[in-house]
Design a protein around this motif. Structure first.
Motif, short mmCIF file in Angstrom:
data_model
loop_
_atom_site.label_atom_id
_atom_site.label_comp_id
_atom_site.label_asym_id
_atom_site.label_seq_id
_atom_site.Cartn_x
_atom_site.Cartn_y
_atom_site.Cartn_z
N SER A 2 44.49 6.16 127.59
CA SER A 2 43.41 6.90 128.27
C SER A 2 42.82 6.05 129.39
CB SER A 2 42.33 7.28 127.26
OG SER A 2 41.90 6.13 126.58
N GLU A 3 42.53 4.79 129.08
CA GLU A 3 41.93 3.91 130.11
C GLU A 3 42.90 3.68 131.25
OE1 GLU A 3 40.11 0.30 128.80
OE2 GLU A 3 38.98 1.33 127.22
N HIS A 17 45.22 10.55 115.89
CA HIS A 17 44.40 11.55 115.24
C HIS A 17 43.39 12.17 116.19
CE1 HIS A 17 42.49 7.71 114.87
NE2 HIS A 17 41.34 8.30 114.67
N GLU A 18 43.14 11.47 117.29
CA GLU A 18 42.28 12.04 118.33
C GLU A 18 42.98 11.82 119.66
OE1 GLU A 18 37.83 11.17 116.56
OE2 GLU A 18 38.53 10.01 118.26
N GLU A 19 42.72 12.70 120.58
CA GLU A 19 43.26 12.46 121.91
C GLU A 19 42.22 12.83 122.96
OE1 GLU A 19 47.01 14.56 121.80
OE2 GLU A 19 46.06 16.50 121.63
N TYR A 20 42.44 12.38 124.15
CA TYR A 20 41.49 12.61 125.24
C TYR A 20 41.97 13.75 126.14
CZ TYR A 20 39.25 8.11 124.36
OH TYR A 20 38.56 7.06 123.80
N ILE A 21 41.00 14.51 126.61
CA ILE A 21 41.25 15.44 127.71
C ILE A 21 40.59 14.76 128.90
CG2 ILE A 21 40.96 17.82 128.53
CD1 ILE A 21 41.89 17.94 125.69
N VAL A 54 46.18 15.53 128.84
CA VAL A 54 45.89 15.34 127.42
C VAL A 54 46.67 14.09 127.00
CG1 VAL A 54 46.06 16.38 125.12
CG2 VAL A 54 45.79 17.84 127.13
N VAL A 55 45.94 13.08 126.54
CA VAL A 55 46.61 11.81 126.28
C VAL A 55 46.00 11.12 125.05
CG1 VAL A 55 45.13 10.49 127.87
CG2 VAL A 55 47.43 9.68 127.42
N GLY A 56 46.84 10.45 124.28
CA GLY A 56 46.35 9.76 123.08
C GLY A 56 46.51 8.26 123.20
N ASP A 57 45.58 7.51 122.61
CA ASP A 57 45.71 6.05 122.56
C ASP A 57 46.51 5.67 121.33
OD1 ASP A 57 44.17 5.85 124.77
OD2 ASP A 57 42.33 5.29 123.72
N THR A 58 46.99 4.45 121.32
CA THR A 58 47.72 3.99 120.15
C THR A 58 47.40 2.50 119.95
OG1 THR A 58 49.91 3.80 119.16
CG2 THR A 58 49.84 3.63 121.53
N PHE A 95 41.35 10.14 142.86
CA PHE A 95 40.71 11.24 142.10
C PHE A 95 39.22 10.92 141.97
CE2 PHE A 95 45.04 12.12 140.82
CZ PHE A 95 45.06 13.51 140.66
N THR A 96 38.39 11.95 142.05
CA THR A 96 36.94 11.74 141.88
C THR A 96 36.45 12.67 140.76
OG1 THR A 96 36.49 13.45 143.51
CG2 THR A 96 36.55 11.17 144.31
N ASP A 97 35.17 12.52 140.43
CA ASP A 97 34.55 13.39 139.45
C ASP A 97 35.36 13.39 138.13
OD1 ASP A 97 32.57 15.04 138.69
OD2 ASP A 97 33.42 16.87 139.54
N ILE A 98 35.72 12.21 137.71
CA ILE A 98 36.56 12.11 136.50
C ILE A 98 35.69 12.38 135.26
CG2 ILE A 98 38.04 10.57 135.12
CD1 ILE A 98 39.00 9.38 137.73
N LYS A 99 36.17 13.31 134.44
CA LYS A 99 35.43 13.69 133.24
C LYS A 99 36.35 13.63 132.03
CE LYS A 99 32.22 16.71 135.62
NZ LYS A 99 31.56 18.01 135.69
N ALA A 100 35.76 13.50 130.85
CA ALA A 100 36.59 13.44 129.65
C ALA A 100 35.89 14.03 128.44
CB ALA A 100 36.99 11.99 129.36
#
Ligand SMILES: C[S@@+](CC[C@H](N)C(=O)[O-])C[C@H]1O[C@@H](n2cnc3c(N)ncnc32)[C@H](O)[C@@H]1O
Length: 422
Positions: A363-364, A411-415, A349-353, A375-380
């Motif tokens: 995230s990138e 305010h948003e973050e990535y899974i 779980v990570v947020g950009d700034t 790692f393969t099959d990367i999803k978000a």
């Protein structure tokens, strides 16, 4: 969750199921505040998601376990757990939350602590001889009452897991007992703050703890191995093989965890000087003091972001700490890759700034790091953050602020998930 690469990351949308849950968190999750703790349902959701994707989850790890959110969820969902955190206050909370306690034993100890607290004689010069930093945060009366309480706990509680529990409850009332400006992102005095009754607040926390013990007991869960270590993950040896890693990496240069936990670290004597605990803390501004940027250590995304920052403001301490952060995260992902059983999954779980107009796309960078480590099959998916304690904001000059009228930066973050096959 959708399959992604760096090229189509903009397709990732907010998926409501990662935003919130209709189920209430266990009381045990609330026995001690922790900045940047994530909601407990994320761990449960991650177990289900991993299972749906074909991972048989027996053993889970959280490499930055914080206050043990994943640890407690692993326990209540009957999974083995391994976790570490560099911050001893975090691991104290995590250990207590994921331990098993008997209500009757806790009650016996509590009554003895009460007795000792009421009868304990305290030297007159205890405040004048106190650690200077604690004198800064506490009034004479609050300090003496806390000293009395801590001595009472340590005089009567002999069983180490109950001692941890009462230390954790003690730690949980320190901010409220001090002059610390409540909910401030930075350690700051509140000149208008009134003294509280130390015993009264401690007793309330204890009552909550008893309810937490009872609530978990009713679940009748069978016991599984839970290991929590206080260590720098990047230096951790003997890491186990696991099926699933769930973790939220530290933020970059926004939280100084060591500073935010200074009251507990000093009272519980984890350090004479709380600043010593900043060392090794990923994302800390102070973790890059002797660090020189070497762009070749960074992956392509990290190199681009750091180059953009250097072009705007040369290699300032802040820019150096962003570079150091990316190097550390890359190393952490490499270690994660080596911990996963074949077919295992990592979920972050990570947020950009943003800093001085440059998008700091954690995230990138994470996706690139995962790709580089195989790692393969990367999803978000994206999730909206609501109610995160001490969510940092930025003021109009780009500085971190606790003012909620300023711009939210997380305010948003990535899974982000990925699979590892050997
Ligand atoms: C975003 S928080 C994790 C919060 C956690 N998910 C929870 O619910 O409590 C990141 C954690 O990383 C820890 N950390 C920072 N540097 C570390 C390192 N080198 N090794 C292990 N933990 C570290 C911090 O102390 C902090 O607790």
């Amino acid at each position: 969750m959708i399959g992604i690469t760096l090229e189509n990351l903009d397709r990732v949308t907010v998926e409501n199921e990662w935003n919130s849950s209709s189920e209430n968190e266990l009381i045990m999750h609330t026995i001690h505040a922790y900045p940047a703790k994530f909601p407990a349902f994320i761990a449960k959701k991650a177990f289900d998601y991993a299972q749906e994707e074909g991972v048989t989850v027996q053993k889970v790890a959280d490499i930055f376990c914080g206050c043990g959110t994943v640890a407690l969820e692993a326990k209540t969902h009957e999974k083995e757990f391994w976790g570490c955190d560099i911050n001893p206050v975090a691991t104290l909370i995590a250990k207590v939350k994921s331990e098993s306690y008997e209500k009757e034993t806790a009650e016996t100890y509590f009554n003895c602590i009460k007795d000792a607290y009421q009868n304990k004689a305290i030297d007159n010069d205890i405040y004048s001889n106190a650690n200077g930093r604690l004198k800064y945060w506490f009034t004479d009366k609050s300090y003496v009452d806390l000293f009395r309480l801590k001595s009472a706990i340590e005089d009567v509680v002999v069983d180490s897991k109950y001692l941890d529990a009462f230390h954790c409850l003690f730690s949980s009332i320190l901010k409220a007992s001090s002059k610390w400006l409540t909910k401030s992102i930075k350690p700051q005095i509140d000149p208008a703050k009134e003294e509280i009754d130390v015993w009264e607040v401690f007793e309330l926390r204890y009552i909550k703890f008893l309810s937490a013990i009872e609530q978990i007991k009713q679940k009748r869960i069978s016991s599984h191995s839970i290991i929590i270590k206080t260590e720098n993950f990047l230096e951790a040896e003997d890491t186990p093989d696991v099926d699933l890693i769930i973790s939220s990496p530290p933020y970059v240069t926004s939280y100084e965890y060591a500073d935010l936990h200074q009251l507990s670290s000093l009272w519980l004597q984890y350090a004479e000087d709380y600043r010593d605990l900043r060392k090794g803390s990923i994302g800390s501004l102070y973790n890059s003091e002797n660090y020189t940027i070497q762009l070749e250590q960074l992956n392509s995304v990290g190199r681009q972001i750091v180059t953009d920052l250097i072009n705007i403001q040369r290699a300032t301490a802040k820019v150096r700490s962003v570079a150091r952060y990316y190097v550390d995260i890359q190393q952490a992902i490499k270690k994660c890759a080596s911990m996963l059983n074949s077919g295992g999954m990592a979920l972050f779980v990570v947020g950009d700034t943003e800093y001085k107009g440059v998008k700091v796309k954690n995230s990138e960078h994470l996706i690139q790091s995962m790709t580089d480590e195989g790692f393969t099959d990367i999803k978000a998916a994206k999730r909206r953050i609501s109610n995160k304690l001490l969510t940092p904001y930025r003021d109009e000059r780009g500085r971190f602020s606790s003012d909620k009228t300023s711009r939210t930066i997380y305010h948003e973050e990535y899974i982000i998930s990925g699979r590892m096959w050997s």
